[in-house]
Design an enzyme around this catalytic site. Structure first.
Site, PDB file in Angstrom:
ATOM      1  N   TYR A  38       6.818   2.437  15.876  1.00  0.00           N
ATOM      2  CA  TYR A  38       6.426   3.390  15.034  1.00  0.00           C
ATOM      3  C   TYR A  38       4.958   3.735  14.783  1.00  0.00           C
ATOM      4  O   TYR A  38       4.306   2.929  15.629  1.00  0.00           O
ATOM      5  CB  TYR A  38       7.245   3.395  13.505  1.00  0.00           C
ATOM      6  CG  TYR A  38       6.802   2.161  12.711  1.00  0.00           C
ATOM      7  CD1 TYR A  38       5.823   1.296  12.879  1.00  0.00           C
ATOM      8  CD2 TYR A  38       7.654   1.764  11.688  1.00  0.00           C
ATOM      9  CE1 TYR A  38       5.479   0.151  12.240  1.00  0.00           C
ATOM     10  CE2 TYR A  38       7.275   0.528  10.860  1.00  0.00           C
ATOM     11  CZ  TYR A  38       6.317  -0.369  11.231  1.00  0.00           C
ATOM     12  OH  TYR A  38       5.967  -1.129  10.250  1.00  0.00           O
ATOM     13  N   GLU A  39       4.689   4.641  14.259  1.00  0.00           N
ATOM     14  CA  GLU A  39       3.533   5.200  14.396  1.00  0.00           C
ATOM     15  C   GLU A  39       2.726   5.378  15.733  1.00  0.00           C
ATOM     16  O   GLU A  39       1.521   5.340  15.797  1.00  0.00           O
ATOM     17  CB  GLU A  39       2.217   4.301  13.631  1.00  0.00           C
ATOM     18  CG  GLU A  39       2.545   4.306  12.187  1.00  0.00           C
ATOM     19  CD  GLU A  39       2.136   5.538  11.225  1.00  0.00           C
ATOM     20  OE1 GLU A  39       1.657   6.566  11.813  1.00  0.00           O
ATOM     21  OE2 GLU A  39       2.945   5.995  10.327  1.00  0.00           O
ATOM     22  N   GLY A  40       3.800   5.890  16.538  1.00  0.00           N
ATOM     23  CA  GLY A  40       3.199   6.069  18.016  1.00  0.00           C
ATOM     24  C   GLY A  40       3.568   4.783  18.862  1.00  0.00           C
ATOM     25  O   GLY A  40       3.036   3.742  18.488  1.00  0.00           O
TER      26      GLY A  40
ATOM     27  N   GLN B 251       0.010   5.237  22.338  1.00  0.00           N
ATOM     28  CA  GLN B 251      -1.367   4.735  22.012  1.00  0.00           C
ATOM     29  C   GLN B 251      -2.064   4.304  23.476  1.00  0.00           C
ATOM     30  O   GLN B 251      -3.208   4.732  23.602  1.00  0.00           O
ATOM     31  CB  GLN B 251      -1.290   3.187  21.665  1.00  0.00           C
ATOM     32  CG  GLN B 251      -0.301   2.934  20.177  1.00  0.00           C
ATOM     33  CD  GLN B 251      -0.944   3.941  19.259  1.00  0.00           C
ATOM     34  OE1 GLN B 251      -1.914   4.019  19.231  1.00  0.00           O
ATOM     35  NE2 GLN B 251       0.349   4.452  18.624  1.00  0.00           N
TER      36      GLN B 251
END
Lengths: 598, 598
Positions: free
Chosen positions: B440-442, B447
């Site tokens: 999650y969050e990329g 990244q």
């Protein structure tokens, strides 16, 4: 959905493990090419159509313990019927002798069947896996009467088998076993004690359960030299195999686990109501020796579980990557979003999963072939050579295939992105299920101790060095081929073999004077051996594929590309592991931290 | 049980991240040594005594969805009361401006608080984490009225915040967002659409929930340039913050997940009953830009989640290893079985867990310090330099800390042996919880794309090369010290820095002409950067500890030994990763497998 990779299985059996040579050995004649293909295709059908579809149900609706009859376990709905189909098809007996109603096929042929069953449903497969272990132990150490009484019933699936080693205070350390066995003067014993972590220790899929139990007789010496092995059936049986009274062994609970939830992990209480009646197998105080025979087979099988679940996770991730549309390709080759298999990092993950899985499959099957040769080669010296190689490979197949299965199933979750974390997707189940594999039947550290102690030091590194020599020949052969794939493999396999040799030398040179340093590097040594030996098999595979290219360019082209991926993504780790073992003097840094500094 | 590692935290803050220098910057004056220590000790107390004890309960008794009021979620019993204590203690506001009722402390001081909260209870911590994100976005792009209306309520915990990005067809690919926002002519918009994976998207711990939602206005351009950001509160609010009517956003279900089960992951339906009323933040079509500001903060925080859960898993494994008795030491130093921390492989596992965790903590805190300098240095050029370094480090802190958390929590299970697989033990929960962090969050691939695209190529590798230069100075300094620990660190850090430099050069040289090859090596590049940069911090730590040895020989001795362990067990992997990136031409083997060969 699970589709058995029969093409790769047959390729590995024929081209790497020497199926034809093995089928020519006395006692292996039934393994004709037709029979082998038929066996694999039937197994693939049963596993794909009947057993795999129950895998998610087993996770959602695990085995269930109820209090009735002193502790009863109900298997997941559908499991009993599938088990019936499995045993009626003769699958429990594939590798077992024909005189006990088995099919007497080589281990090399049984191994892909084991892989398929485990890929289809790890929890389900554990019941036959443990039964196989019980059969092996009985065949090795049981009396004729015991063999006649128990083995055919285990092969027919009327009864199933278990291994009872662990107790609360005795996990890796079997010297601490406390279960007591008191002779009754009539040839039987009464057992008293608690066994934990007993896989399929209680269930309702068969009419009886044959527990093989480690226990101590009253005058037994302390430690591992005072352990005996007993048969303790759930229901007592008369000499004709008819069921009698319920024995005093009861399942008082089952564990609530991270994975393999359909497989009941039982706490068994022996002798709470007067004593559980058992009979000795073989001689008193030799129980651990017999158990090790059984454990070698079980350890190999657990290694296959690692291969199996890795392949299942790969298949699932691949299907998702071919279907899920997200983002444009980085190379600008398409104006619209593409399926994620077009993204290089997804390709890297899938390629790594595939390369690790195929490498582990190849090494395991080659080991199975070594076991067959160890049993059936006419020449005693050849048998001994193959036995040594098989035994060297067992802890590696067990340790490395299971360690990599954790990484591969983790990559499988990652390929799915956020959906991977949702239980209904199914990728998470493989990740949870796989996590037990580097633990049970001996943790990776236990395998690594075995690899160092019994398998490297005892023969002065002879088995290891024979492998290194053989790898050298493959490195040479790679040099005779053209193309980037062969070049990369040659470079990284040569470096890997050198790192492996250096680790072996380090172990040999330092085990006596600095055992802590050597054992601090034991798991890195096992992983290094696994990475390099699987890489060697991938190298042999690409040479075979080059030769056979015209037969099936798609299959063999993929094999060469997968081997290249192995060479570039996996093999370079060998050198890093060598640094952690050798340059680091077996983890000097690890040991530098004293207990109270932690 | 969780005990915050305040000694290591303070050491890293002072000796590696430059707390004293940061406290001297304008706007950071409140971060006096006394205040910082008091903040850390109070946070440790709250997290250890109130929030950590709820972690297992959250797993056993997750957030629960019920149909009432169009979809209501009840948090795990005890969570609401703990949240009340958390916000009443002012913890939501540690890093936020005093003018909105925050404490205005530097990010470097907020970061250990974030670590502790997440180590105590990852599921619980997600609610404040997302609220922090909403606050950052409002402070960055909101109007004065929006800031005044929403931020103090979010800091006080009366309301909480969420980030609504993902839709079923739009995960990593935000270009595919479809949620519509129709202007009503009165300055408000009506939103229609489905958002999924919304963390704490519905719950009963606060009186209102402020959803920040990505959506498209009717004439917006296609793709990422047509996305705007809206505030959509669960209950409408008047200009004084009084709650009005229920808005048309409803939680229709929550997910059944592998881990972080106490944190409700909501499917939110906008506009099924006439339209959800929202207000625009900033300008139309700049939503993604604002969201990225918020995401950078959230990504850093998720990186801290990785450090946090790794430390928690380490603490648990260590406690077990000091207590569990099993087998005699291999060196024959004791005749009886010993606690398993005496076994070299257990020591290797614990040492690796510790080294990875301390290295990741150090790099993250150093990054936090760079963020503070980027905001508060008086000199504009210095601010820019620190901004560039912070931004280079964010995807590494996020990607590498979370990837290693999966490995560390897996080792935590392994240290426990069979008990690790039993859910009641608790080690398995960390393993399950951690698995979301690289997603999650990329995802790590996202990244890594950011690291290559925005952070390496855009400045021609300047930020990366500045780091490499600084590492060179540390390598020099190591050479001036005596002892095996420093020797090994110097050797492996020098080799790691060289591998890192070679990967950077490869990325710079090939991104344009061979993007697939570069992006096939993107995650290996991120991991290589993570391993080497964390190793660099461990090297700086051991130099500081050598200097400070007399202050606390036990702490500093352990630091040096842990750094040596890092050098020998972790750093050598850098060279293997370089091989996978550079020698392999960015995964030639991976890309050699065509889609239909898979």
């Amino acid at each position: 959905m699970y589709q058995a990779p029969t093409s790769d299985m047959l390729f590995v059996m024929k081209e790497l493990a020497g199926l034809d040579e093995i089928a020519a050995l006395p006692g292996c004649e039934d393994a004709t090419p037709e029979t082998v293909e038929a066996v694999l295709h039937e197994a693939a059908k049963l596993c794909g159509e009947v057993i795999a579809p129950l895998n998610e149900a087993g996770d959602r609706d695990p085995s269930r313990w109820v209090a009735e009859n002193g502790g009863t376990v109900h298997a997941t709905p559908g499991f009993a019927e599938a088990f019936r189909q499995y045993v009626e098809g003769g699958w429990q007996g594939v590798q077992h002798p024909q005189e006990y109603e088995g099919q007497g096929l080589p281990k090399l042929v049984g191994t892909p069947c084991v892989e398929m069953l485990n890929a289809a449903n790890l929890s389900f497969a554990l019941c036959p896996l443990l039964t196989d272990g019980a059969i092996e132990a009985l065949l090795t150490a049981g009396s004729d009467a015991q063999k006649q009484l128990f083995v055919p019933k285990l092969i027919s699936g009327e009864w199933t088998g278990t291994m009872n080693l662990t107790e609360p205070q005795a996990g890796s350390d079997l010297a601490a076993v406390r279960t007591r066995a008191e002779p009754q003067g009539d040839g039987t014993y009464k057992l008293f004690g608690t066994k934990i972590f007993i896989t399929w220790g209680e269930h309702d899929m068969a009419e009886n359960i044959v527990h093989l139990v480690l226990a101590r007789t009253p005058d037994a010496p302390e430690g591992v030299k005072g352990i005996s092995l007993f048969i303790v059936p759930k229901f007592l049986v008369d000499e004709n195999g008819a069921l009698g009274a319920r024995n005093d062994v009861h399942c008082v609970s089952i564990e609530h686990k991270l994975g393999i939830k359909a497989s009941p992990t039982a706490v068994l209480q022996y002798g709470d109501h007067g004593g559980a009646i058992g009979q000795l197998i073989g001689e008193e105080n030799r129980g651990l020796e017999y158990m090790f025979i059984m454990m070698n087979a079980a350890r190999f099988a657990v290694g296959m579980q690692g291969v199996a679940i890795a392949d299942r996770a790969y298949q699932k991730a691949l299907a998702y990557a071919k279907e899920r549309v997200q983002s444009r390709p980085v190379d600008g080759s398409a104006k619209a979003a593409a399926t994620i298999i077009h993204h290089p990092d997804v390709r890297r993950m899938l390629g790594t999963m595939r390369a690790l899985t195929e490498g582990a499959r190849a090494l395991a099957y080659v080991a199975a072939g070594e076991s067959d040769r160890a049993h059936h080669e006419p020449d005693a010296e050849a048998r001994e050579r193959h036995r040594a190689r098989y035994e060297y490979l067992v802890p590696i197949v067990k340790g490395w295939s299971t360690e990599l299965s954790v990484d591969v199933t983790s990559l499988g979750v990652q390929v799915h992105g956020g959906m991977g974390f949702i239980e209904e997707t199914g990728a998470a189940q493989f990740y949870r299920d796989a996590r037990i594999l580097p633990i049970y039947e001996g943790t990776t550290a236990i395998q690594a101790n075995d690899l160092i102690g019994r398998k490297t030091l005892r023969d002065g590194g002879a088995a290891a060095k024979a492998l290194i020599d053989d790898m050298g020949a493959t490195v040479q052969a790679l040099g005779a081929q053209d193309g980037a794939a062969f070049e990369w493999m040659q470079r990284h396999l040569a470096a890997g073999a050198k790192a492996f040799a250096s680790a072996v030398d380090f172990v040999l040179a330092n085990a006596k004077n600095d055992p802590n340093a050597v054992f601090a590097g034991s798991v890195p040594y096992l992983k290094l051996a696994g990475i390099v030996l699987c890489g060697w098999q991938m190298a042999r595979a690409m040479l075979a594929s080059q030769r056979l290219m015209n037969d099936d360019p798609k299959f063999h082209g993929a094999k060469i590309a997968t081997a290249q991926c192995y060479a570039q993504q996996v093999l370079p780790q060998a050198v890093a592991l060598e640094a952690a073992i050798v340059s680091a003097k077996g983890g000097e840094g690890v040991l530098a931290l004293s207990e109270d500094q932690f």
